[in-house]
Design a protein around this motif. Structure first.
Motif, PDB file in Angstrom:
ATOM      1  N   LYS A   6       0.791  -1.285  -0.285  1.00 16.14           N
ATOM      2  CA  LYS A   6      -0.484   0.110  -0.483  1.00 16.14           C
ATOM      3  C   LYS A   6       0.535   1.335  -0.341  1.00 16.14           C
ATOM      4  O   LYS A   6       0.428   2.581  -0.681  1.00 16.14           O
ATOM      5  CB  LYS A   6      -0.793   0.128   1.149  1.00 16.14           C
ATOM      6  N   GLU A  14       0.152   7.800  -6.392  1.00 17.26           N
ATOM      7  CA  GLU A  14      -0.930   8.930  -5.836  1.00 17.26           C
ATOM      8  C   GLU A  14       0.697  10.244  -5.478  1.00 17.26           C
ATOM      9  O   GLU A  14       1.000  11.236  -6.196  1.00 17.26           O
ATOM     10  CB  GLU A  14      -0.717   9.057  -4.230  1.00 17.26           C
ATOM     11  N   SER A 540      -5.057  13.137  -0.227  1.00 12.09           N
ATOM     12  CA  SER A 540      -6.363  12.242  -0.288  1.00 12.09           C
ATOM     13  C   SER A 540      -7.119  11.768   1.091  1.00 12.09           C
ATOM     14  O   SER A 540      -8.129  11.244   0.740  1.00 12.09           O
ATOM     15  CB  SER A 540      -5.486  11.148  -0.350  1.00 12.09           C
ATOM     16  N   LEU A 541      -6.669  12.250   2.117  1.00 16.78           N
ATOM     17  CA  LEU A 541      -7.924  12.178   3.398  1.00 16.78           C
ATOM     18  C   LEU A 541      -8.733  13.091   3.651  1.00 16.78           C
ATOM     19  O   LEU A 541     -10.095  12.401   3.549  1.00 16.78           O
ATOM     20  CB  LEU A 541      -7.047  12.741   4.418  1.00 16.78           C
ATOM     21  N   GLU A 542      -8.865  13.955   2.235  1.00 17.88           N
ATOM     22  CA  GLU A 542     -10.107  15.323   2.212  1.00 17.88           C
ATOM     23  C   GLU A 542     -10.982  14.151   1.239  1.00 17.88           C
ATOM     24  O   GLU A 542     -12.661  14.527   1.889  1.00 17.88           O
ATOM     25  CB  GLU A 542      -9.658  16.247   1.842  1.00 17.88           C
ATOM     26  N   ARG A 543     -10.478  13.001   0.627  1.00 14.15           N
ATOM     27  CA  ARG A 543     -11.236  12.719  -0.200  1.00 14.15           C
ATOM     28  C   ARG A 543     -12.616  11.398  -0.005  1.00 14.15           C
ATOM     29  O   ARG A 543     -13.285  11.058  -0.124  1.00 14.15           O
ATOM     30  CB  ARG A 543      -9.871  12.330  -1.451  1.00 14.15           C
ATOM     31  N   GLU A 544     -11.559  10.604   1.353  1.00 12.14           N
ATOM     32  CA  GLU A 544     -11.894   9.763   2.244  1.00 12.14           C
ATOM     33  C   GLU A 544     -12.865   9.826   3.469  1.00 12.14           C
ATOM     34  O   GLU A 544     -12.924   9.446   3.931  1.00 12.14           O
ATOM     35  CB  GLU A 544     -10.429   8.478   2.515  1.00 12.14           C
ATOM     36  N   ASN A 545     -13.427  11.299   2.723  1.00 16.10           N
ATOM     37  CA  ASN A 545     -13.692  11.910   4.341  1.00 16.10           C
ATOM     38  C   ASN A 545     -13.219  11.591   5.991  1.00 16.10           C
ATOM     39  O   ASN A 545     -13.832  10.942   6.779  1.00 16.10           O
ATOM     40  CB  ASN A 545     -15.458  11.415   4.608  1.00 16.10           C
ATOM     41  N   GLN A 547     -11.524   8.052   6.851  1.00 18.36           N
ATOM     42  CA  GLN A 547     -11.166   7.471   6.892  1.00 18.36           C
ATOM     43  C   GLN A 547     -10.157   6.018   7.245  1.00 18.36           C
ATOM     44  O   GLN A 547     -10.515   5.235   5.728  1.00 18.36           O
ATOM     45  CB  GLN A 547     -12.997   7.046   6.796  1.00 18.36           C
ATOM     46  N   SER A 548      -9.144   6.423   6.864  1.00 19.82           N
ATOM     47  CA  SER A 548      -8.111   5.928   6.579  1.00 19.82           C
ATOM     48  C   SER A 548      -6.899   6.566   7.404  1.00 19.82           C
ATOM     49  O   SER A 548      -5.985   6.559   8.193  1.00 19.82           O
ATOM     50  CB  SER A 548      -7.413   6.707   4.836  1.00 19.82           C
TER      51      SER A 548
END
Length: 591
Positions: A6, A14, A540-545, A547-548
């Motif tokens: 990952k 990315e 990326s965290l903003e795109r995943e709300n 949750q990561s």
């Protein structure tokens, strides 16, 4: 688990956006799908063929028997597997039978191999470097004679530089090459030491790319020539008077043999000139510069494997209770719950992932320099030249410390052979020595790279860092880090000017602490790469709300690097600014 798929995907696709290389004509046949196939194939080989032999290769190291080095019996099949999969010449052009694979993807695959089993991974990629030298500088006859069997895995390739009286000081090599009555053919005589894979029974022949001096050549490095010196003559297969005098038994990296070679002791060794006379060191630097980036990756790969071994242990090992917990009837907690253990794990994560990003970035620069055009290619080459000593030395030095931290996480268990971290600790130690010591690279950085083209490379680096700082400022949560990096960038610029002012006055004083300057700039560069990853992780965290766990871990590692590592520049900067020259003034008699 010996590496994070990952994290590697995050860094490549990315953060670095390596698929953009497909816009260059040379790489136009490659895309995310082909790159993914490369990584999947590498992981399959690493897991099925390399990893199972990690411990056995360490415990049953190569042996010299009756003049021949015998290596682990699995190596013959492993080398053939690399050859059949096209790994040895993957970066070569289609016309040369290669895949025109970007170096950054070849390096990423190497990271997977090296994380699985460093010793086993060495053999095929040494051949890659040697074949690449013949391909680039050799005559058509040399290419046709040697490259096909090297790429098939039948023949091993090496580079043979070091001698008993000439390690880093290649100007002092004594191996000679006397012309014969056949054009391009020379009689080679001398000895070479510490030659990786310099002899073994997993191949049919060993092809040495060897440095030697032709009588009457200019003094110093300007008189060095490069030769192809096979262990057995081609096509007869008879011996070429290249004898294995000894084998070095190392503290780590034991699965790959390191040979002591006697060349021409019976006046029967033939070597074949590569390119023009007296240009050998310039030619060899192509292989050495590629290898230096590779050494940095080797260190990161071993550090990464050690990190994941210690992380797995920390999650499972119960020990003690949280501070303040006085109820001894309660079960012990896994040691990963303790802040000091988390500190040691964060240290490993921050160093290995930051250094991995730097090396992949450098490999991407190499691709742009090779396949790009115009100003972009020129600037990429110049920036890569500046970053190479950092990309080699910072991971090499720091992964000695991270593997030590991995041992510490395991405590007494880490000091035993029941767990792999003690092997990683031993194997990490070679990298500050391989392909030029840290001291050599420090002098290269401060004495050459910083000064070249009137500081143009350093200005390009500053420009790239500032661009990242400006991008980070758009994210409120990243502003403290962008502001901190800006301050340290300004300090580094002022300090560098202060040091460069010393150069014409006293070269010895100027370069006395070059290793410290290398460490100083290395911290700054890795902090820059962490800020770049921080931008990607935040977006990326903003795109995943939000949750990561993976992305939160990325940002925590960035925070750690800025809180614990970047601040070390203050102490180094104070020393580098000092007028006290104790190392220069110290006398031999005082020790």
């Amino acid at each position: 688990m010996y590496f994070s798929k990952k994290d590697l995907h995050f860094q490549l696709f990315e953060n670095l956006q390596v698929t953009e290389l497909g816009r260059l004509p040379y790489f136009q046949d490659h895309d995310r799908e082909t790159f993914q196939m490369v990584l999947d194939s590498a992981e399959q080989i690493a897991t099925q063929s390399l990893r199972p032999h990690l411990t056995d290769m360490d415990r049953n190291e190569p042996q010299l028997v009756d003049g021949k080095i015998h290596v682990h019996p699995a190596m013959g099949d492993i080398i053939r597997q690399f050859a059949e999969g096209g790994w040895i010449n993957a970066t070569f052009s289609y016309d040369e039978g290669g895949q025109q694979l970007p170096s950054v993807m070849h390096m990423a695959a190497g990271f997977i191999f090296q994380s699985a089993n460093y010793s086993a991974s060495v053999y095929p990629f040494l051949t890659t470097g040697a074949a690449n030298l013949i391909r680039t500088f050799g005559s058509q006859t040399l290419k046709e004679t040697f490259i096909p069997n090297m790429l098939s895995g039948k023949w091993q390739g090496t580079m043979a530089l070091t001698e008993p009286d000439a390690g880093s000081s290649l100007a002092d090599i004594r191996t000679t090459a006397h012309p014969t009555d056949r054009p391009g053919v020379y009689k080679i005589k001398g000895q070479k030491i510490y030659i990786s894979c310099g002899d073994h029974d997993a191949c049919e022949n060993v092809i040495h790319l060897m440095l030697a001096k032709i009588p009457g050549a200019p003094l110093g490095v300007k008189g060095i020539s490069l030769f192809v010196v096979p262990q057995k003559r081609v096509p007869s297969g008879e011996g070429n008077d290249v004898l294995t005098e000894g084998i070095y038994h190392k503290m780590g990296y034991k699965g790959a043999p390191i040979a002591h070679l006697m060349i021409g002791s019976q006046d029967g060794c033939e070597g074949y000139l590569v390119g023009e006379p007296h240009q050998g060191l310039a030619y060899m630097f192509q292989m050495m510069n590629e290898a230096r980036i590779g050494v940095g990756m080797n260190a990161v790969a071993i550090g990464t494997a050690a990190y994941y071994a210690s992380l797995d242990y920390a999650k499972e090992r119960p020990q003690g209770r949280k501070l303040g917990e006085k109820d001894l009837s309660q079960p012990q907690v896994p040691i990963i719950k303790h802040a000091d253990v988390k500190r040691m794990l964060l240290f490993q994560k921050a160093i290995t992932e930051g250094a991995l990003n730097l090396i992949l970035y450098c490999s991407q620069l190499a691709d742009i320099a090779h396949a790009g055009a115009g100003n972009d290619a020129e600037e990429a080459a110049l920036l890569l030249d500046l970053l190479t000593p950092i990309a080699k030395s910072y991971p090499s030095e720091m992964c000695c410390l991270t593997t030590s931290a991995a041992v510490q996480v395991l405590g007494g268990a880490g000091y035993t052979r029941d767990f792999p971290v003690e092997q990683y600790y031993r194997e990490a130690r070679i990298h500050p020595i391989h392909e030029g010591t840290t001291g050599i690279h420090g002098m290269d950085l401060l004495g050459r790279k910083v000064l070249m083209k009137e500081g143009m490379a350093l200005r390009l680096l500053s420009k790239a860092i500032v661009e990242t700082i400006h991008s980070a400022e758009k994210q409120e949560k990243l502003r403290p880090f962008s502001q901190s990096l800006q301050r340290y960038l300004e300090k580094a610029g002022a300090l560098t000017q202060h040091l460069v002012a010393k150069a014409p006055k006293d070269p010895e004083v100027f370069l006395a602490d070059a290793s410290l300057y290398l460490e100083y700039l290395g911290i700054l560069v890795v902090a820059w790469r962490w800020l770049a990853m921080g931008i990607t992780a935040t977006e990326s965290l903003e795109r995943e709300n939000g949750q990561s766990d993976f992305l939160y871990g990325k940002l925590a590692a960035m925070r750690y690097f800025y809180e614990y590592e970047l601040v070390k520049m203050d102490g180094l900067g104070k020393r580098l600014s000092s007028l006290d020259q104790v190392t220069v003034e110290m006398r031999q008699e005082w020790f």
